[in-house]
Design an enzyme around this catalytic site. Structure first.
Site, PDB file in Angstrom:
ATOM      1  N   HIS A 156       0.951  -1.056  -0.083  1.00  0.00           N
ATOM      2  CA  HIS A 156      -0.022  -0.032  -0.108  1.00  0.00           C
ATOM      3  C   HIS A 156       0.717   1.313   0.043  1.00  0.00           C
ATOM      4  O   HIS A 156       0.327   2.252   0.425  1.00  0.00           O
ATOM      5  CB  HIS A 156      -0.886  -0.053   1.147  1.00  0.00           C
ATOM      6  CG  HIS A 156      -1.643  -1.061   1.239  1.00  0.00           C
ATOM      7  ND1 HIS A 156      -2.885  -1.345   0.393  1.00  0.00           N
ATOM      8  CD2 HIS A 156      -1.691  -2.199   2.132  1.00  0.00           C
ATOM      9  CE1 HIS A 156      -3.276  -2.569   1.003  1.00  0.00           C
ATOM     10  NE2 HIS A 156      -2.471  -3.239   1.859  1.00  0.00           N
ATOM     11  N   SER A 277      14.417  21.680 -16.147  1.00  0.00           N
ATOM     12  CA  SER A 277      13.152  22.562 -16.044  1.00  0.00           C
ATOM     13  C   SER A 277      13.271  23.868 -17.018  1.00  0.00           C
ATOM     14  O   SER A 277      14.465  24.471 -16.706  1.00  0.00           O
ATOM     15  CB  SER A 277      12.359  22.888 -14.539  1.00  0.00           C
ATOM     16  OG  SER A 277      11.443  23.810 -14.777  1.00  0.00           O
ATOM     17  N   LYS A 283      15.443  21.637 -10.604  1.00  0.00           N
ATOM     18  CA  LYS A 283      14.569  20.502 -10.974  1.00  0.00           C
ATOM     19  C   LYS A 283      15.734  19.610 -11.741  1.00  0.00           C
ATOM     20  O   LYS A 283      16.391  19.857 -12.641  1.00  0.00           O
ATOM     21  CB  LYS A 283      13.547  20.667 -11.993  1.00  0.00           C
ATOM     22  CG  LYS A 283      12.496  21.582 -11.095  1.00  0.00           C
ATOM     23  CD  LYS A 283      11.752  20.727 -10.096  1.00  0.00           C
ATOM     24  CE  LYS A 283      11.134  19.527 -10.665  1.00  0.00           C
ATOM     25  NZ  LYS A 283       9.836  19.873 -11.595  1.00  0.00           N
ATOM     26  N   ASN A 285      14.413  15.988 -13.826  1.00  0.00           N
ATOM     27  CA  ASN A 285      13.220  15.158 -13.884  1.00  0.00           C
ATOM     28  C   ASN A 285      13.345  14.035 -14.481  1.00  0.00           C
ATOM     29  O   ASN A 285      14.248  13.818 -15.574  1.00  0.00           O
ATOM     30  CB  ASN A 285      12.106  16.084 -14.694  1.00  0.00           C
ATOM     31  CG  ASN A 285      11.818  17.382 -14.095  1.00  0.00           C
ATOM     32  OD1 ASN A 285      11.895  17.532 -12.982  1.00  0.00           O
ATOM     33  ND2 ASN A 285      11.643  18.518 -14.947  1.00  0.00           N
ATOM     34  N   GLU A 290       9.196   8.413 -16.965  1.00  0.00           N
ATOM     35  CA  GLU A 290       7.727   8.983 -17.077  1.00  0.00           C
ATOM     36  C   GLU A 290       7.337   8.700 -18.552  1.00  0.00           C
ATOM     37  O   GLU A 290       6.150   8.281 -18.896  1.00  0.00           O
ATOM     38  CB  GLU A 290       7.841  10.544 -16.770  1.00  0.00           C
ATOM     39  CG  GLU A 290       8.029  10.860 -15.553  1.00  0.00           C
ATOM     40  CD  GLU A 290       8.015  12.398 -15.040  1.00  0.00           C
ATOM     41  OE1 GLU A 290       8.133  12.711 -13.698  1.00  0.00           O
ATOM     42  OE2 GLU A 290       8.014  13.117 -16.107  1.00  0.00           O
TER      43      GLU A 290
END
Length: 462
Positions: A156, A277, A283, A285, A290
């Site tokens: 979970h 970014s 940042k 990323n 993704e």
């Protein structure tokens, strides 16, 4: 380019209809397979005396020269051709005259395209299996360096029980190895040669289908001519296997995205496999992970396209089935692109064991081991469970952890506790104690890695 079937029609096909009907834009990638299949077919026609041997020889030589010219760039595929099959046949006829027109004897485009797609997917899936095997090998290599790197296992998305980073990674090795076996199963069922099925009812010519199958490396021939031209199970099955593979890759990417966030910071991605970014200079990323996660939906969509396309089709061939190629080609292309990019991203990431250990220490992931400690001293498990739950609640209120809680407070909850409880709940002890087959104990994970490497060594991507 004149249509091969123009004799039945009294007017030219509408230009918009031609564009709509044409598949050359995407099926031209099967040029090699189409030519190889035609060479095998022509060889058989000559051997069977269906056409003269001299003509068969001329056709084979002509087809070989077309392939050479395509590969060298001396010949370009005509974008106005209806499909790759018609382009090759028209080019052959232009070079050989009437002899070239004999190639299509005892053959239909229906069984021809069924053959080409099988041959193309056989070659492409081999590449995917090789890449997937490399991915599993990479996971094994990284895992072998982290059999003692303690981290929390999660349920979970909550810290649950202590494992090692190697144990966690090897779960993905098992998933991707199953993907390998699924792809092998799918290609094994695809290993039947459909040429000779004709349009739907075979042919009256005395062809030798087994000869063609042998020339093209198939283990046998399809057993029903209707099924031979209308079957696309193999496309669907491969797309299904690829969808599952991408689902596994997406789950892995999701964890990598979490792990490289400041909230976890279990790993850091190499700068070559991250982006910045346009406005926030701090940042870094995980765009590659993704994108893989996002492209998973695309492959699943290809599978749904194939299933939906086929679900209402009567036997035998229907033009709807032209839609099979774009979907299955896209699924293959997407998986190849994703796995090729994912492997070096994984290889170059930096693992941060101290952060994993620190997070594990704060999560009460040794609570089950604390309960088991009491069970081994004679307390029923449910009573032990309640006692440790009381201790955890106390620690949360006071800001302590089980490892630092004074023994007096342990005894206030249950007098079976003694000083040896601290050794029992040590995270290394907890991991080492899970010494069961498939468990996270370092020796067991090492054995799992060795077993996987042994299976990979004997795995044949053919």
């Amino acid at each position: 380019m004149a249509k091969m079937w123009a004799g039945r029609f009294s007017k030219e096909e509408d230009e918009a209809v031609n564009d709509f009907n044409s598949s050359i834009a995407f099926d031209q990638r099967m040029a090699v397979q189409d030519i190889k299949g035609s060479i095998a077919h022509a060889t058989m026609l000559g051997a069977q005396g269906i056409i003269a041997q001299s003509e068969a020889d001329a056709i084979c030589a002509g087809l070989s020269s077309i392939l050479e010219d395509l590969q060298s760039g001396a010949l370009s595929i005509d974008p106005t051709a209806e499909d790759i099959h018609m382009f090759v046949e028209a080019e052959l006829t232009a070079r050989l005259g009437d002899t070239g027109k004999r190639l299509h004897t005892a053959r239909s485009r229906n069984d021809q395209v069924a053959l080409d797609v099988r041959m193309y997917l056989r070659d492409t899936v081999k590449e995917i299996k090789t890449l997937t095997k490399t991915l599993v090998e990479t996971i094994c290599e990284i895992s072998s360096e982290h059999t003692h790197t303690v981290m929390s296992g999660y349920t979970h998305l909550q810290r649950a029980q202590p494992i090692t980073f190697a144990h966690h990674l090897m779960a993905y090795a098992q998933m991707f190895y199953r993907d390998l076996t699924r792809l092998s199963d799918a290609t094994a069922r695809m290993d039947e040669m459909p040429l000779g099925s004709g349009a739907l009812a075979g042919t009256t010519y005395p062809i030798d289908r087994q000869m063609v199958a042998k020339l093209l490396g198939f283990s046998g021939v399809t057993q029903n001519s209707l099924d031979g031209v209308s079957d696309r199970d193999f496309c669907i099955e491969i797309a299904s296997a690829l969808s599952i593979l991408m689902m596994h890759l997406s789950r892995f990417c999701e964890e990598i995205i979490l792990w490289c966030s400041w909230e976890f910071k279990f790993i850091e991605l190499d700068d070559a496999y991250a982006t910045g970014s346009s406005i926030m200079p701090q940042k870094k990323n995980p765009d590659i992970a993704e994108l893989v996660r996002g492209k998973t939906g695309r492959v699943i969509g290809d599978l749904v396209t194939l299933l939906t396309m086929m679900k209402g089709l009567p036997l035998a061939y229907n033009k709807d089935m032209q839609e099979d190629k774009e979907a299955v080609f896209d699924a293959c292309d997407t998986v190849i692109l994703c796995v090729k990019t994912f492997i070096p991203m994984l290889k170059t990431m930096t693992v941060l064991p101290e952060n994993m250990r620190r997070a594990a220490a704060k999560g009460f992931i040794n609570a089950t081991d604390c309960a088991d400690y009491l069970v081994k001293k004679g307390l029923p498990f449910r009573d032990a469970y309640k006692a440790v739950g009381t201790l955890v609640a106390h620690c949360i209120r006071t800001g302590e952890v089980l490892e630092t809680l004074p023994i007096e407070e342990y005894k206030d909850v249950c007098d079976l506790f003694a000083d040896d409880v601290y050794d029992a709940i040590n995270l290394d002890t907890c991991v080492n104690g899970r010494d069961v087959e498939g468990g996270p104990a370092p020796a067991r994970v090492k054995a799992q890695i060795e077993a996987m490497q042994k299976k990979l060594a004997s795995y044949d991507a053919e």
